[in-house]
Scaffold this motif. Structure first.
Motif, mmCIF file in Angstrom:
data_model
loop_
_atom_site.group_PDB
_atom_site.id
_atom_site.type_symbol
_atom_site.label_atom_id
_atom_site.label_comp_id
_atom_site.label_asym_id
_atom_site.label_seq_id
_atom_site.Cartn_x
_atom_site.Cartn_y
_atom_site.Cartn_z
ATOM 1 N N ASN A 89 0.836 -1.206 0.000
ATOM 2 C CA ASN A 89 0.000 0.000 0.000
ATOM 3 C C ASN A 89 0.870 1.254 0.000
ATOM 4 N N ARG A 90 1.995 1.194 0.685
ATOM 5 C CA ARG A 90 2.936 2.314 0.718
ATOM 6 C C ARG A 90 3.476 2.589 -0.686
ATOM 7 N N GLU A 91 3.887 1.538 -1.383
ATOM 8 C CA GLU A 91 4.381 1.675 -2.760
ATOM 9 C C GLU A 91 3.290 2.220 -3.669
ATOM 10 N N ASP A 92 2.080 1.696 -3.494
ATOM 11 C CA ASP A 92 0.948 2.117 -4.325
ATOM 12 C C ASP A 92 0.665 3.614 -4.138
ATOM 13 N N ALA A 93 0.679 4.077 -2.887
ATOM 14 C CA ALA A 93 0.412 5.486 -2.612
ATOM 15 C C ALA A 93 1.487 6.366 -3.239
ATOM 16 N N ARG A 94 2.738 5.960 -3.138
ATOM 17 C CA ARG A 94 3.833 6.739 -3.723
ATOM 18 C C ARG A 94 3.743 6.757 -5.249
ATOM 19 N N GLU A 95 3.437 5.605 -5.839
ATOM 20 C CA GLU A 95 3.293 5.543 -7.304
ATOM 21 C C GLU A 95 2.186 6.468 -7.780
ATOM 22 N N ARG A 96 1.063 6.462 -7.068
ATOM 23 C CA ARG A 96 -0.056 7.321 -7.452
ATOM 24 C C ARG A 96 0.291 8.795 -7.277
ATOM 25 N N MET A 97 1.035 9.125 -6.228
ATOM 26 C CA MET A 97 1.455 10.511 -5.999
ATOM 27 C C MET A 97 2.398 10.969 -7.112
ATOM 28 N N VAL A 98 3.375 10.132 -7.449
ATOM 29 C CA VAL A 98 4.331 10.474 -8.513
ATOM 30 C C VAL A 98 3.591 10.652 -9.835
ATOM 31 N N ALA A 99 2.637 9.779 -10.123
ATOM 32 C CA ALA A 99 1.873 9.883 -11.374
ATOM 33 C C ALA A 99 1.070 11.183 -11.417
ATOM 34 N N LEU A 100 0.500 11.565 -10.278
ATOM 35 C CA LEU A 100 -0.291 12.797 -10.208
ATOM 36 C C LEU A 100 0.591 14.026 -10.438
ATOM 37 N N ILE A 101 1.762 14.042 -9.806
ATOM 38 C CA ILE A 101 2.676 15.178 -9.974
ATOM 39 C C ILE A 101 3.214 15.222 -11.400
ATOM 40 N N ALA A 102 3.511 14.050 -11.969
ATOM 41 C CA ALA A 102 4.013 14.000 -13.352
ATOM 42 C C ALA A 102 2.962 14.518 -14.325
ATOM 43 N N LYS A 103 1.703 14.187 -14.090
ATOM 44 C CA LYS A 103 0.629 14.678 -14.954
ATOM 45 C C LYS A 103 0.500 16.195 -14.829
ATOM 46 N N ALA A 104 0.680 16.712 -13.611
ATOM 47 C CA ALA A 104 0.616 18.163 -13.400
ATOM 48 C C ALA A 104 1.809 18.867 -14.046
ATOM 49 N N ALA A 105 2.932 18.161 -14.178
ATOM 50 C CA ALA A 105 4.142 18.760 -14.756
ATOM 51 C C ALA A 105 4.044 18.902 -16.272
ATOM 52 N N GLU A 106 3.138 18.132 -16.897
ATOM 53 C CA GLU A 106 2.965 18.235 -18.351
ATOM 54 C C GLU A 106 2.329 19.576 -18.681
ATOM 55 N N PRO A 107 2.864 20.274 -19.690
ATOM 56 C CA PRO A 107 2.235 21.548 -20.058
ATOM 57 C C PRO A 107 0.858 21.305 -20.667
ATOM 58 N N PRO A 108 -0.078 22.222 -20.434
ATOM 59 C CA PRO A 108 -1.419 22.016 -20.991
ATOM 60 C C PRO A 108 -1.373 22.118 -22.513
ATOM 61 N N PRO A 109 -2.282 21.429 -23.198
ATOM 62 C CA PRO A 109 -2.295 21.501 -24.669
ATOM 63 C C PRO A 109 -2.683 22.912 -25.116
ATOM 64 N N PRO A 110 -2.229 23.314 -26.297
ATOM 65 C CA PRO A 110 -2.601 24.651 -26.769
ATOM 66 C C PRO A 110 -4.110 24.732 -26.996
ATOM 67 N N PRO A 111 -4.695 25.923 -26.851
ATOM 68 C CA PRO A 111 -6.146 26.034 -27.045
ATOM 69 C C PRO A 111 -6.532 25.708 -28.485
ATOM 70 N N ARG A 112 -7.696 25.143 -28.649
ATOM 71 C CA ARG A 112 -8.172 24.730 -29.960
ATOM 72 C C ARG A 112 -8.555 25.956 -30.777
ATOM 73 N N LYS A 113 -8.140 25.929 -32.048
ATOM 74 C CA LYS A 113 -8.498 27.021 -32.939
ATOM 75 C C LYS A 113 -9.788 26.652 -33.656
ATOM 76 N N LYS A 114 -10.730 27.568 -33.667
ATOM 77 C CA LYS A 114 -11.986 27.313 -34.358
ATOM 78 C C LYS A 114 -11.725 27.344 -35.858
ATOM 79 N N THR A 115 -12.299 26.387 -36.554
ATOM 80 C CA THR A 115 -12.153 26.347 -38.011
ATOM 81 C C THR A 115 -13.533 26.402 -38.645
ATOM 82 N N ARG A 116 -13.569 26.840 -39.899
ATOM 83 C CA ARG A 116 -14.837 26.893 -40.627
ATOM 84 C C ARG A 116 -14.748 25.942 -41.809
ATOM 85 N N PRO A 117 -15.877 25.329 -42.163
ATOM 86 C CA PRO A 117 -15.852 24.452 -43.333
ATOM 87 C C PRO A 117 -15.589 25.273 -44.604
#
Length: 145
Positions: A89-117
């Motif tokens: 359980n200790r390993e599991d909690a640490r793995e989940r914490m590291v995964a959460l911080i790593a996800k937060a460290a990823e830069p957010p995707p650029p905003p979507r540009k609206k396109t017209r047909p």
């Protein structure tokens, strides 16, 4: 960096100190019989995110991702009770914490540009619609001459 303190690697640029983590062992909830009732196998891992020295943007994303697990003081709480042993359980909690911080460290995707047909695609769509309309009109009653 001080060699005496152990650190956990999140990304190539982000490390967290063991001092910024606090573990406490609690009894697991739910089914499991005597083992659950007697042994404190569940782990509550507290990460002091506000004082860990994370970049401001990463800290903001981490607290947003943490949601209910985040506190007003800037801490993140993870509870792990999936396994029967304290160590797992200790390993599991640490793995989940590291995964959460790593996800937060990823830069957010650029905003979507609206396109017209394109004009051509609009014309093709309307032509197909008109064709379907004609087909359906032909299915109506036959009018006598």
């Amino acid at each position: 960096m001080d060699e005496n303190r152990s650190q956990i690697k999140i990304t190539n640029r982000i490390f967290i100190d063991e001092d910024d983590l606090e573990e406490s062992f609690i009894r697991s909830a739910g089914p499991g019989g005597q083992n659950v009732n007697k042994v404190s196998t569940a782990v509550q891992l507290r990460f002091f995110a506000a004082r860990a020295g994370l970049p401001d943007d990463v800290l903001a994303r981490l607290l947003k991702l943490a949601g209910q697990r985040g506190t007003k003081d800037g801490d993140v709480l993870i509870e792990a009770s999936r396994f029967r042993t304290q160590e797992r359980n200790r390993e599991d909690a640490r793995e989940r914490m590291v995964a959460l911080i790593a996800k937060a460290a990823e830069p957010p995707p650029p905003p979507r540009k609206k396109t017209r047909p394109t004009k051509g695609s609009i014309e093709r769509r309307l032509k197909v619609k008109a064709g379907r309309s004609d087909v359906k009109k032909m299915r109506g009653r036959v009018k006598g001459d």
